[in-house]
Design a protein around this motif. Structure first.
Motif, PDB file in Angstrom:
ATOM      1  N   LEU A 152      -3.016  -8.393   1.480  1.00 60.76           N
ATOM      2  CA  LEU A 152      -4.194  -6.767   1.691  1.00 60.76           C
ATOM      3  C   LEU A 152      -3.598  -6.668  -0.306  1.00 60.76           C
ATOM      4  O   LEU A 152      -4.731  -6.058  -0.832  1.00 60.76           O
ATOM      5  CB  LEU A 152      -3.973  -6.038   2.292  1.00 60.76           C
ATOM      6  N   ARG A 153      -2.850  -6.380  -0.249  1.00 64.74           N
ATOM      7  CA  ARG A 153      -2.308  -5.331  -1.118  1.00 64.74           C
ATOM      8  C   ARG A 153      -2.408  -6.150  -2.678  1.00 64.74           C
ATOM      9  O   ARG A 153      -2.447  -5.494  -3.582  1.00 64.74           O
ATOM     10  CB  ARG A 153      -0.610  -4.955  -1.173  1.00 64.74           C
ATOM     11  N   GLY A 154      -1.863  -6.972  -2.890  1.00 66.87           N
ATOM     12  CA  GLY A 154      -1.974  -8.519  -3.954  1.00 66.87           C
ATOM     13  C   GLY A 154      -3.623  -9.031  -4.371  1.00 66.87           C
ATOM     14  O   GLY A 154      -3.625  -8.399  -5.141  1.00 66.87           O
ATOM     15  N   ASP A 155      -4.544  -8.507  -3.641  1.00 67.26           N
ATOM     16  CA  ASP A 155      -5.321  -9.205  -3.661  1.00 67.26           C
ATOM     17  C   ASP A 155      -6.106  -7.425  -4.364  1.00 67.26           C
ATOM     18  O   ASP A 155      -6.905  -7.419  -5.034  1.00 67.26           O
ATOM     19  CB  ASP A 155      -6.638  -9.057  -2.250  1.00 67.26           C
ATOM     20  N   GLY A 207      -6.057   2.832 -20.938  1.00 69.70           N
ATOM     21  CA  GLY A 207      -4.450   1.914 -21.715  1.00 69.70           C
ATOM     22  C   GLY A 207      -3.518   2.785 -20.470  1.00 69.70           C
ATOM     23  O   GLY A 207      -2.848   2.670 -20.681  1.00 69.70           O
ATOM     24  N   ILE A 208      -3.609   1.442 -19.223  1.00 66.36           N
ATOM     25  CA  ILE A 208      -3.097   1.594 -18.075  1.00 66.36           C
ATOM     26  C   ILE A 208      -3.577   0.877 -17.576  1.00 66.36           C
ATOM     27  O   ILE A 208      -4.159  -0.610 -16.996  1.00 66.36           O
ATOM     28  CB  ILE A 208      -3.425   2.722 -16.468  1.00 66.36           C
ATOM     29  N   GLU A 209      -1.661   0.032 -16.427  1.00 74.03           N
ATOM     30  CA  GLU A 209      -2.024  -0.696 -15.848  1.00 74.03           C
ATOM     31  C   GLU A 209      -1.151  -1.035 -14.429  1.00 74.03           C
ATOM     32  O   GLU A 209      -0.178  -0.487 -13.822  1.00 74.03           O
ATOM     33  CB  GLU A 209      -1.546  -2.576 -16.377  1.00 74.03           C
ATOM     34  N   VAL A 210      -1.835  -1.460 -13.624  1.00 74.96           N
ATOM     35  CA  VAL A 210      -1.147  -1.014 -11.787  1.00 74.96           C
ATOM     36  C   VAL A 210      -0.255  -2.124 -11.809  1.00 74.96           C
ATOM     37  O   VAL A 210      -0.071  -3.337 -11.676  1.00 74.96           O
ATOM     38  CB  VAL A 210      -2.586  -1.369 -11.437  1.00 74.96           C
ATOM     39  N   ALA A 211       0.753  -2.231 -11.586  1.00 71.98           N
ATOM     40  CA  ALA A 211       1.875  -2.510 -11.317  1.00 71.98           C
ATOM     41  C   ALA A 211       2.439  -2.723  -9.464  1.00 71.98           C
ATOM     42  O   ALA A 211       2.932  -3.535  -9.546  1.00 71.98           O
ATOM     43  CB  ALA A 211       3.379  -2.054 -11.199  1.00 71.98           C
ATOM     44  N   ARG A 212       1.658  -1.819  -8.591  1.00 75.92           N
ATOM     45  CA  ARG A 212       2.042  -2.302  -7.276  1.00 75.92           C
ATOM     46  C   ARG A 212       1.264  -1.158  -6.510  1.00 75.92           C
ATOM     47  O   ARG A 212       0.101  -0.252  -7.093  1.00 75.92           O
ATOM     48  CB  ARG A 212       3.467  -2.316  -7.183  1.00 75.92           C
ATOM     49  N   VAL A 213       0.362  -1.893  -5.192  1.00 73.32           N
ATOM     50  CA  VAL A 213      -0.178  -0.765  -4.550  1.00 73.32           C
ATOM     51  C   VAL A 213       0.715  -0.919  -3.218  1.00 73.32           C
ATOM     52  O   VAL A 213       0.992  -1.843  -2.926  1.00 73.32           O
ATOM     53  CB  VAL A 213      -1.056  -1.215  -4.298  1.00 73.32           C
ATOM     54  N   ASP A 214       0.694   0.655  -2.092  1.00 76.75           N
ATOM     55  CA  ASP A 214       0.946   0.745  -0.836  1.00 76.75           C
ATOM     56  C   ASP A 214       0.153   1.457  -0.254  1.00 76.75           C
ATOM     57  O   ASP A 214      -1.122   1.804  -0.163  1.00 76.75           O
ATOM     58  CB  ASP A 214       1.797   1.778  -1.274  1.00 76.75           C
ATOM     59  N   VAL A 215      -0.773   0.339   0.542  1.00 81.69           N
ATOM     60  CA  VAL A 215      -1.341   0.833   1.353  1.00 81.69           C
ATOM     61  C   VAL A 215      -1.111   1.018   2.741  1.00 81.69           C
ATOM     62  O   VAL A 215      -0.374   0.082   3.663  1.00 81.69           O
ATOM     63  CB  VAL A 215      -2.328  -0.419   1.656  1.00 81.69           C
ATOM     64  N   GLN A 216      -1.083   1.767   3.616  1.00 81.22           N
ATOM     65  CA  GLN A 216      -1.370   3.299   4.976  1.00 81.22           C
ATOM     66  C   GLN A 216      -2.703   2.220   5.623  1.00 81.22           C
ATOM     67  O   GLN A 216      -3.627   3.099   5.756  1.00 81.22           O
ATOM     68  CB  GLN A 216      -0.707   3.839   5.063  1.00 81.22           C
ATOM     69  N   SER A 217      -2.697   1.233   6.669  1.00 76.81           N
ATOM     70  CA  SER A 217      -3.879   1.234   6.922  1.00 76.81           C
ATOM     71  C   SER A 217      -4.521   2.369   8.559  1.00 76.81           C
ATOM     72  O   SER A 217      -3.547   2.087   9.501  1.00 76.81           O
ATOM     73  CB  SER A 217      -4.617  -0.155   7.664  1.00 76.81           C
ATOM     74  N   SER A 218      -5.184   2.629   9.510  1.00 76.29           N
ATOM     75  CA  SER A 218      -5.345   3.052  10.374  1.00 76.29           C
ATOM     76  C   SER A 218      -7.024   2.952  10.598  1.00 76.29           C
ATOM     77  O   SER A 218      -7.941   2.495  10.506  1.00 76.29           O
ATOM     78  CB  SER A 218      -4.622   4.487  10.189  1.00 76.29           C
TER      79      SER A 218
END
Length: 353
Positions: free
Chosen positions: A201-204, A224-235
């Protein structure tokens, strides 16, 4: 000699004139210092975690990494500090969270006064199987194009929030609830790939956001930005949590009842099998006894039938009659015998000797 002071000299040394001179010198000194400060206002040290973009009369001129920056003062040149190329910045997307108005309305909402559609759906995302989920997303991004970042200015973060929200909505709509979070633990063993899809999910989500950032850059509107990582907390929403807990409790109770029923059924099966084995053994034993008794009881008849067939003992039937009839007649209360050749005469037994 006279001690009189010339009138002109006395007027130049008055307190007011001296105060005016002091004020003039002070103002002159302040002006000089302000001019020096303005002249060296853009001469600064750039820290290692930052870099600077220099604008010459509003136009992009150069990029200064860590070190001493020499630039003309404003309005000739303007210096904008940006994060370094390898610095990762965290951003929490507030658009995906439930609004404070909706949280307040949840406390007073009833069946008689339900929430409006806007407040009821605030902070909730619809999944592909018509479920509802909440996502708390934290984005970690880098500034890859300082010029685009400076040109977009205050629009960068709102644009990033919208891109993350759009990607999250599209991603949840393409997945079912169990591939986003563990909503039904009883299905974990049935689907071995659900855990793998939850990990993806995070990678997608990162790929979806970066894809839209690349589309913006290709259209000349990059931020001018690029996303390196995403933290997802689902509930799950609170009402849904209560409902799922109730379903889970009912499932556990049902499983427990089924297990107890299977245990009792196994016990009954074992008892029935033991009784069936015992009954079968008793039946075999009784059948053997009855067969032996029947063989004994019919041995005489079988011998008689064999003797009559073979003609070996013609007097056997008469002997058997004589042996058996007294015992049979002895068990009767009274016996009346009729001559088969003449039924008008009775045969009366005499007194026993």
């Amino acid at each position: 000699m006279s001690d009189e002071v010339p009138r002109g000299t006395h007027s130049l040394s008055s307190p007011w004139i001296q105060a005016g001179r002091l004020a003039f010198f002070a103002l002159y000194a302040v002006t000089v210092l302000a001019a020096l400060a303005w002249a060296f206002s853009n001469v600064r040290q750039i820290d290692p975690q930052n870099r600077a973009v220099v604008l010459h009369f509003g136009a992009l001129d150069r990029i200064q990494n860590a070190g001493l920056l020499l630039a003309w003062p404003q309005p000739f040149e303007q210096v904008v500090l940006l994060p370094a190329a390898d610095r990762v910045i965290e951003r929490r997307v507030e658009n995906l969270l439930r609004s404070s108005e909706a949280i307040k309305a949840d406390r007073v909402a009833t069946f008689a006064t339900p929430l409006s559609d806007a407040l009821a759906g605030s902070g909730y995302l619809l999944t592909g199987d018509a479920g509802v989920v909440q996502l708390d997303v934290r984005v970690f991004y880098k500034v890859t194009d300082p010029y685009d970042f400076v040109l977009q200015g205050e629009h960068v973060l709102p644009a990033l929030d919208r891109l993350v929200t759009r990607s999250a909505v599209a991603l949840t709509a393409a997945r079912d609830l169990d591939t986003i979070l563990v909503a039904r633990p009883e299905l974990l063993g049935a689907d071995n790939q659900a855990a793998e899809r939850r990990e993806r999910l995070r990678g997608d989500l990162v790929q979806g956001i970066n894809k839209r950032l690349a589309e913006l850059k290709a259209s000349g509107q990059g931020i001018g930005i690029e996303v390196a990582r995403v933290d997802v907390q689902s509930s799950l929403p609170d009402p849904a949590v209560s409902a799922f807990n109730a379903v889970l409790t009912a499932s556990q109770q049902a499983d427990k009842a089924v297990a107890n029923a299977r245990t009792e059924a196994e016990k009954l099966t074992q008892t029935a099998n033991e009784q069936a084995d015992r009954t079968l053994q008793v039946a075999h034993a009784q059948a053997g006894e009855r067969l032996a008794k029947a063989s004994t009881d019919t041995a005489t008849v079988m011998s008689l039938a064999k003797a009559q067939q073979q003609g070996t003992d013609p007097q056997m039937l008469l002997r058997l009659y004589r042996e058996r009839m007294p015992k049979v007649l002895g068990q009767a209360g009274s016996v009346t015998t009729v001559d088969p050749k003449d039924d008008s005469r009775l045969i009366i037994q005499g007194a026993s000797k």
